[in-house]
Design an enzyme around this catalytic site. Structure first.
Site, PDB file in Angstrom:
ATOM      1  N   CYS A  76       6.874  17.632   2.647  1.00 22.38           N
ATOM      2  CA  CYS A  76       6.326  17.213   3.932  1.00 22.38           C
ATOM      3  C   CYS A  76       7.439  17.198   4.982  1.00 22.38           C
ATOM      4  O   CYS A  76       8.451  16.537   4.795  1.00 22.38           O
ATOM      5  CB  CYS A  76       5.726  15.817   3.792  1.00 22.38           C
ATOM      6  SG  CYS A  76       5.161  15.150   5.358  1.00 22.38           S
ATOM      7  N   CYS A  82       8.002   9.221   8.307  1.00 18.73           N
ATOM      8  CA  CYS A  82       6.754   8.533   7.982  1.00 18.73           C
ATOM      9  C   CYS A  82       7.013   7.409   6.975  1.00 18.73           C
ATOM     10  O   CYS A  82       7.794   7.569   6.045  1.00 18.73           O
ATOM     11  CB  CYS A  82       5.770   9.544   7.394  1.00 18.73           C
ATOM     12  SG  CYS A  82       4.239   8.820   6.826  1.00 18.73           S
ATOM     13  N   CYS A  85       5.754   7.738   2.493  1.00 13.52           N
ATOM     14  CA  CYS A  85       6.545   8.148   1.329  1.00 13.52           C
ATOM     15  C   CYS A  85       7.995   7.738   1.550  1.00 13.52           C
ATOM     16  O   CYS A  85       8.568   8.079   2.587  1.00 13.52           O
ATOM     17  CB  CYS A  85       6.494   9.662   1.155  1.00 13.52           C
ATOM     18  SG  CYS A  85       4.876  10.277   0.679  1.00 13.52           S
ATOM     19  N   GLN A 287      -8.737   1.434  -6.947  1.00 15.42           N
ATOM     20  CA  GLN A 287      -7.405   2.014  -7.168  1.00 15.42           C
ATOM     21  C   GLN A 287      -7.305   3.353  -6.436  1.00 15.42           C
ATOM     22  O   GLN A 287      -8.253   4.131  -6.448  1.00 15.42           O
ATOM     23  CB  GLN A 287      -7.167   2.237  -8.662  1.00 15.42           C
ATOM     24  CG  GLN A 287      -7.221   0.961  -9.504  1.00 15.42           C
ATOM     25  CD  GLN A 287      -5.932   0.154  -9.456  1.00 15.42           C
ATOM     26  OE1 GLN A 287      -4.936   0.572  -8.881  1.00 15.42           O
ATOM     27  NE2 GLN A 287      -5.970  -1.030 -10.047  1.00 15.42           N
ATOM     28  N   CYS A 413       0.879  -4.721  -9.900  1.00 13.82           N
ATOM     29  CA  CYS A 413       1.431  -3.757  -8.943  1.00 13.82           C
ATOM     30  C   CYS A 413       2.755  -4.257  -8.380  1.00 13.82           C
ATOM     31  O   CYS A 413       3.283  -3.682  -7.445  1.00 13.82           O
ATOM     32  CB  CYS A 413       0.427  -3.465  -7.829  1.00 13.82           C
ATOM     33  SG  CYS A 413      -0.171  -4.942  -7.028  1.00 13.82           S
TER      34      CYS A 413
HETATM   35  N1  SAH Z   1      -8.908  -4.765 -11.279  1.00 11.78           N
HETATM   36  C1  SAH Z   1      -9.401  -4.141 -10.073  1.00 11.78           C
HETATM   37  C2  SAH Z   1      -8.844  -4.732  -8.780  1.00 11.78           C
HETATM   38  C3  SAH Z   1      -7.364  -5.004  -8.731  1.00 11.78           C
HETATM   39  S1  SAH Z   1      -6.696  -5.307  -7.128  1.00 11.78           S
HETATM   40  C4  SAH Z   1      -9.181  -2.646 -10.124  1.00 11.78           C
HETATM   41  O1  SAH Z   1      -8.440  -2.135 -10.968  1.00 11.78           O
HETATM   42  O2  SAH Z   1      -9.759  -1.940  -9.289  1.00 11.78           O
HETATM   43  C5  SAH Z   1      -6.712  -7.013  -6.991  1.00 11.78           C
HETATM   44  C6  SAH Z   1      -8.060  -7.609  -6.639  1.00 11.78           C
HETATM   45  O3  SAH Z   1      -7.877  -9.019  -6.568  1.00 11.78           O
HETATM   46  C7  SAH Z   1      -8.639  -7.198  -5.300  1.00 11.78           C
HETATM   47  O4  SAH Z   1      -9.961  -6.759  -5.498  1.00 11.78           O
HETATM   48  C8  SAH Z   1      -8.630  -8.489  -4.473  1.00 11.78           C
HETATM   49  O5  SAH Z   1      -9.724  -8.591  -3.588  1.00 11.78           O
HETATM   50  C9  SAH Z   1      -8.708  -9.540  -5.532  1.00 11.78           C
HETATM   51  N2  SAH Z   1      -8.156 -10.868  -5.256  1.00 11.78           N
HETATM   52  C10 SAH Z   1      -7.158 -11.213  -4.421  1.00 11.78           C
HETATM   53  N3  SAH Z   1      -6.879 -12.525  -4.525  1.00 11.78           N
HETATM   54  C11 SAH Z   1      -7.730 -13.040  -5.447  1.00 11.78           C
HETATM   55  C12 SAH Z   1      -7.930 -14.339  -6.011  1.00 11.78           C
HETATM   56  N4  SAH Z   1      -7.186 -15.362  -5.634  1.00 11.78           N
HETATM   57  N5  SAH Z   1      -8.881 -14.481  -6.941  1.00 11.78           N
HETATM   58  C13 SAH Z   1      -9.637 -13.438  -7.336  1.00 11.78           C
HETATM   59  N6  SAH Z   1      -9.504 -12.192  -6.840  1.00 11.78           N
HETATM   60  C14 SAH Z   1      -8.555 -11.979  -5.906  1.00 11.78           C
END
Ligand code: SAH
Length: 458
Positions: A76, A82, A85, A287, A413
């Site tokens: 890129c 940017c 990345c 994701q 993450c």
């Molecule tokens: N396991 C799912 C989402 C993971 S991301 C997947 O793989 O797609 C983390 C998620 O936690 C998000 O959806 C966010 O809205 C939620 N979240 C954030 N704080 C939270 C809390 N205190 N209790 C419950 N869920 C929460």
């Protein structure tokens, strides 16, 4: 160390040996750590101190004396400017090594773990065009030109972008159409300093296995002009399934507001991971890298070691992705998630897939789980957590300890909070068995990982 050994504007030669959390190079001068942007591990560089703190400082690159063998030319042309990345100038294999080391070093340094099994990082086969979600800020340059692109690193100045090498390829058509639409109908981009203007962001989502496309315009109003022309133009783009507005009239850096106004089609798209179909609404987390997500969920499933008679709690479940992935192998799965729209998606997703052994609760995991444990004495064989970067609240970890599941699968993450939370659980009743990093975000500094801890008495 009481005094910095270097002062502002001093120039020194260092070798970059490590990378900071934002991708900046880290080198040492007589043990004193210097953070230097635009460098890569392996660079020998002349740098000038811009800020000298007590135990570490910042410097800028003056001259590359010997470039790192791991440097590559980014595909890129705007990768250096940017903010999307941070690592495109580094060979992908080396990026993976950096990420694996980051997870390992957090577990050792923050978690205090010394003896654990780390499986090799799971990298991407093709680290380009992988993102199924893109968020383009819209603005105006000083000379009046419309800007649509991405924020430069650590700022809110918009780098105009025609083509993103990590986003979905259909975005080019969407952005090109939106540029001409904005100009033709004189749509005013949002100006965040003045809190004026209409269009803030263009958010796109693509179902990689279905080809379904969603466009969601984030606006500083509840009305959008020339809706018919907007819909007509967007419908020429193949796969268009959902067009909606998101109302965000707050003075905030948060991209999406709470209200969705559907303009055309259903207010969601559908995608598939493995054999499970998922409906995804604009406000729900999903994701961003579907190919790697399948690998991530397969690892989580393997670590959960289900045989068909287990009770599983999936905390921070989003649209029920992991819950439904596991429901096929468990007796019962319960999901907990704080965003109500995501739970609506999760319940719909259970139906779409004919899964009747999954139940979902809206609320904060740290409130729902302790309450259910106290009131209903709930039980789990396996608990899966997948929290946002800040990790789990201690009250949630205490409830997990009290519930005493045989296995906890921690999907994370942020390796720093992963290490902190695992330390807390493993100082009590659990043992860290294995960890595997998964690259969900090629060319960025972020890394996902999955860890398995088991109860000691088992
Ligand atoms: N396991 C799912 C989402 C993971 S991301 C997947 O793989 O797609 C983390 C998620 O936690 C998000 O959806 C966010 O809205 C939620 N979240 C954030 N704080 C939270 C809390 N205190 N209790 C419950 N869920 C929460």
């Amino acid at each position: 160390m009481t005094d910095a050994i270097l002062r502002k504007n001093d120039q020194v030669e260092i070798t970059i040996e490590d990378m900071g959390s934002e991708g900046e190079g880290i080198g040492r001068y007589n043990g004193y750590a210097l953070f230097v942007k635009d460098t890569a591990i392996g660079d020998r560089a002349l740098v000038q101190i811009t800020k000298a703190g007590k135990s570490y400082g910042y410097a800028r690159l003056v001259k590359l004396i010997a470039p790192s063998p791991y440097r590559v030319t980014p595909r890129c042309p705007i990768a250096a400017k940017c903010g999307g990345c941070q690592l495109q100038h580094i060979d992908y294999a080396r990026q993976l090594e950096f990420k694996e080391n980051k997870v390992r070093s957090c577990l050792m340094r923050i978690g205090g773990f010394s003896d654990f099994y780390m499986e090799p990082i799971c990298g991407m086969e093709e680290p380009y065009y992988y993102r199924n979600k893109s968020q383009f800020p819209v603005g105006r340059a000083r000379d009046g030109r419309i800007l649509i692109g991405f924020y430069a690193g650590r700022t809110h100045s918009i780098i105009d972008t025609e083509h993103c090498y990590i986003g979905a390829e259909v975005n080019d058509k969407i952005i090109s159409f939106m540029r001409s639409f904005i100009e033709r109908y004189k749509i005013e981009p949002y100006n965040e300093n003045e809190h004026k203007g209409l269009l803030r962001h263009i958010v796109t989502r693509v179902g990689y296995s279905t080809g379904e496309v969603m466009v969601c315009l984030v606006i500083n109003a509840r009305q959008f002009p020339h809706k018919e022309e907007l819909i007509e133009g967007l419908l020429k783009i193949e796969g268009m399934k959902s067009i909606c507005l998101n109302v965000n009239m707050e003075k905030t850096n948060v991209i999406l507001g709470k209200e969705i106004i559907p303009l055309w089609g259903e207010p969601y798209i559908t995608d598939r991971i493995g054999s499970v179909s998922y409906r995804v609404s604009p406000l729900s987390f999903y994701q961003v890298n579907p190919v790697q997500t399948k690998k991530l969920y397969d690892i989580a499933l393997e670590y959960a070691d289900l045989h068909g008679d287990e009770t599983v709690w999936d905390l921070y479940c989003g649209i029920g992705t992991i819950s439904l992935y596991m429901a096929k192998k468990a007796r019962k799965v319960y999901g907990v998630e704080i965003v109500p729209e995501a739970i609506e998606d999760a319940r719909a997703n259970a139906k779409i897939n004919g899964i009747d052994n999954a139940e979902f609760f809206v609320g904060a995991a740290e409130e729902v789980l302790p309450r259910k444990y106290k009131e209903d004495n709930i039980y789990a064989d396996v608990i899966v957590v997948d929290p946002p970067r800040k990790g789990c609240e201690q009250s949630l970890l205490d409830t997990i300890l009290a519930m005493a599941p045989k296995r906890v699968v921690y999907v994370s993450c942020d390796p720093a909070t992963l290490a902190r939370d695992l330390k807390y659980l493993c100082e009590k009743d659990y043992e860290l068995v294995k960890v595997r990093a998964v690259d969900q975000f090629g060319h960025s500094v972020h890394v996902e990982s999955v860890a398995l801890i088991v109860r000691r008495s088992c």
